[in-house]
Design a protein around this motif. Structure first.
Motif, PDB file in Angstrom:
ATOM      1  N   SER A 262       0.886  -1.329  -0.003  1.00 61.08           N
ATOM      2  CA  SER A 262      -0.023   0.055  -0.087  1.00 61.08           C
ATOM      3  C   SER A 262       0.799   1.269   0.010  1.00 61.08           C
ATOM      4  O   SER A 262       1.994   1.211   0.679  1.00 61.08           O
ATOM      5  N   GLY A 263       0.542   2.198  -0.731  1.00 56.16           N
ATOM      6  CA  GLY A 263       1.298   3.431  -0.724  1.00 56.16           C
ATOM      7  C   GLY A 263       1.847   3.799  -2.147  1.00 56.16           C
ATOM      8  O   GLY A 263       1.665   3.141  -3.201  1.00 56.16           O
ATOM      9  N   SER A 264       2.599   4.932  -2.190  1.00 52.03           N
ATOM     10  CA  SER A 264       3.158   5.474  -3.224  1.00 52.03           C
ATOM     11  C   SER A 264       4.371   4.329  -3.917  1.00 52.03           C
ATOM     12  O   SER A 264       4.980   3.798  -3.169  1.00 52.03           O
ATOM     13  N   LEU A 265       4.587   4.691  -5.104  1.00 52.74           N
ATOM     14  CA  LEU A 265       5.573   3.874  -5.775  1.00 52.74           C
ATOM     15  C   LEU A 265       6.177   4.959  -6.544  1.00 52.74           C
ATOM     16  O   LEU A 265       5.611   5.973  -7.044  1.00 52.74           O
ATOM     17  N   ALA A 266       7.671   4.624  -7.094  1.00 50.63           N
ATOM     18  CA  ALA A 266       8.407   5.449  -7.560  1.00 50.63           C
ATOM     19  C   ALA A 266       9.623   4.658  -8.325  1.00 50.63           C
ATOM     20  O   ALA A 266       9.919   3.324  -7.737  1.00 50.63           O
ATOM     21  N   LYS A 267      10.445   5.137  -9.060  1.00 46.42           N
ATOM     22  CA  LYS A 267      11.665   4.600  -9.457  1.00 46.42           C
ATOM     23  C   LYS A 267      12.410   4.152  -8.209  1.00 46.42           C
ATOM     24  O   LYS A 267      13.187   2.995  -8.482  1.00 46.42           O
ATOM     25  N   ASP A 268      12.607   4.905  -7.379  1.00 43.27           N
ATOM     26  CA  ASP A 268      13.760   4.634  -6.179  1.00 43.27           C
ATOM     27  C   ASP A 268      12.880   3.960  -4.989  1.00 43.27           C
ATOM     28  O   ASP A 268      13.352   3.523  -4.026  1.00 43.27           O
ATOM     29  N   ARG A 269      11.602   3.597  -5.462  1.00 42.00           N
ATOM     30  CA  ARG A 269      11.008   2.719  -4.351  1.00 42.00           C
ATOM     31  C   ARG A 269       9.642   1.974  -5.312  1.00 42.00           C
ATOM     32  O   ARG A 269       8.698   2.096  -5.177  1.00 42.00           O
ATOM     33  N   SER A 270      10.381   0.748  -5.910  1.00 39.48           N
ATOM     34  CA  SER A 270       9.747   0.015  -6.713  1.00 39.48           C
ATOM     35  C   SER A 270       9.525  -1.538  -6.651  1.00 39.48           C
ATOM     36  O   SER A 270      10.335  -1.900  -5.924  1.00 39.48           O
ATOM     37  N   LEU A 271       8.242  -1.800  -6.933  1.00 39.26           N
ATOM     38  CA  LEU A 271       8.067  -3.362  -7.016  1.00 39.26           C
ATOM     39  C   LEU A 271       8.786  -4.278  -8.054  1.00 39.26           C
ATOM     40  O   LEU A 271       8.517  -5.178  -7.738  1.00 39.26           O
ATOM     41  N   SER A 272       9.502  -3.652  -8.634  1.00 39.64           N
ATOM     42  CA  SER A 272      10.196  -4.499  -9.508  1.00 39.64           C
ATOM     43  C   SER A 272      11.444  -5.243  -9.032  1.00 39.64           C
ATOM     44  O   SER A 272      11.799  -6.478  -9.291  1.00 39.64           O
TER      45      SER A 272
END
Length: 447
Positions: A262-272
């Motif tokens: 849950s919450g925001s995603l970004a390139k520096d915080r990625s589910l990849s």
């Protein structure tokens, strides 16, 4: 700067995103309100028009004066009024087109983050209340730094007591050896650098949400906690259990291992990072391919996650549910719905990020996770305080960049789930009551 006991209870709370459903910057202050009221505080709240107007006390909502902030606020106001259907799309696109030239000019001339201009109406209306003798103290919280800028102006103009709650570091460091003392070149970053110095010079009290944030603020501003400057300290913000959820709800194993973020995603915080680790697990345990699902709630997927889904063919593995809004049928807020989904998960994913500022930051979602009673799998970065809090409660802990360690943690989760012995975390949630009690004690408020 005086540290005599404060006995006056008429507080002006400046919070740009007050009562915005599901917004961390809103929840941090709105969760405190019941405890502040109980302590005898009589608040007046100034916010943008983006949230729901509170009826328990005076709550004034102001439009920002700049075009970029106006567009941002208008979008949320329209969504609150009409939902995100045809009317929302029509009106927001029309306003965006009309404001585009002005927004471009604003960025060219100033280069500040969009919400800066909300500080202007907040200052004007706050000044009137203070001059009328209706306010004893100003409390700026954010989130958007426009609240702190308005608080600074009010302090300089009237000399009123001013307390400051800094959610995320105003100064973003570049490396472990960088204290952030050097003046940045980018205009918004340069202004935030200036604003931090002004807060420490003029505020009566200021607090941050991690030990790291206090440490580096002190390194940049040796006058912090000295006579004539702000008295600074660390507060763990905690969170309230939405909908009265508790660990009493028994976890039920199903035929699917459900991981939930849950919450925001970004390139520096990625589910990849998770998807790439799954690739190795599926090679070792082919049957896991049909048993593991990753559920995502909240923000849109980041580009790295989208690329990994396409590359690995994981369209069925990762399920993006989008942002959950208030449900008219049940009356549950988006926040309550998300927390229910958290509690249904087998394991909750906490992504910390990979930037240097992680040393000064703990995701606000962590505190809500603690109320669910579900095990957390955290991938952290250079934050010993967060690691310690996770370890003492029990969970799965990995570190950013340690691909082998991440794969090992995922394999352990898979094996634990198969044997129905996932880690049962210790019941040690952090409520907001402890944060309010500490703040009132530090600022020497006496009811």
């Amino acid at each position: 700067m005086s540290t005599d006991k404060v006995t006056r209870n008429r507080w002006l709370i400046l919070s740009h995103g007050f009562n915005m459903d599901g917004r961390a910057s809103s929840q941090t202050i709105t969760d405190k309100i019941p405890y502040l009221l109980e302590a005898g505080i009589k608040p007046t709240v100034f916010s943008a028009i983006t949230g729901i107007k509170d009826q328990r006390f005076p709550h004034n909502q102001f439009l920002a004066w700049g075009p970029a902030a106006f567009r941002f606020d208008f979008r949320h106001w329209i969504a609150n009024q009409y939902g995100r259907g045809f009317i929302y799309k029509l009106l927001t696109r029309t306003v965006s087109i009309l404001l585009a030239p002005l927004i471009g000019l604003e960025k060219l001339c100033l280069g500040y983050s969009s919400q800066w201009s909300w500080s202007i109406p907040a200052f004007i209306h706050g000044y009137k209340l203070i001059c009328a003798g209706k306010i004893d103290m100003v409390y700026s919280t954010g989130g958007a730094w426009s609240a702190h800028l308005a608080g600074l102006w009010l302090k300089k103009a009237t000399g009123i007591s001013w307390i400051v709650e800094i959610h995320d570091p105003l100064v973003i460091r570049k490396s472990p050896i960088d204290e952030g003392s050097e003046m940045p070149k980018q205009r918004d970053a340069r202004f935030r650098h200036y604003l931090e110095r002004q807060i420490i010079r003029y505020a009566d009290f200021a607090w941050w949400f991690t030990d790291g944030a206090v440490h580096f603020a002190k390194a940049r501003n040796p006058n912090l906690n000295s006579t004539g400057s702000a008295q600074g300290f660390m507060v763990l913000p905690g969170a309230e259990p939405p909908g009265g959820l508790s660990a009493a709800k028994r976890h039920l194993y199903t035929d699917t291992l459900n991981l939930s973020h849950s919450g925001s995603l970004a390139k520096d915080r990625s589910l990849s990072t998770i998807l790439n680790a799954l690739q190795g697990l599926f090679k070792k345990y082919p049957e896991a391919r049909e048993k593991i699902r990753v559920h995502v709630y909240g923000a849109a997927l980041d580009s790295l996650t989208v690329d990994a889904i396409t590359k690995l063919g994981y369209q069925d593995v990762l399920i993006a549910h989008g942002r959950l809004e208030m449900d008219p049928a049940s009356g549950k807020s988006g926040r309550e719905r998300v927390v229910e989904k958290m509690q249904e998960a087998d394991v909750l994913i906490l992504l910390h990020g990979n930037n240097e500022w992680c040393a000064e930051y703990i995701p606000s979602k962590f505190y809500e996770y603690l109320w669910t009673g579900r095990p957390i799998w955290a991938i952290t970065h250079r934050n010993s305080q967060l690691d310690e809090m996770l370890s003492m409660r029990g969970g799965y802990l990995s570190h950013e960049g340690d691909n082998i360690g991440i794969e090992m943690a995922l394999e352990r989760i898979w094996l634990d789930w198969q044997e129905q012995r996932l880690i049962e975390p210790k019941w040690l949630p952090l409520g907001v009551d402890q944060a309010v009690e500490q703040i009132l004690t530090e600022i020497k408020y006496k009811h």
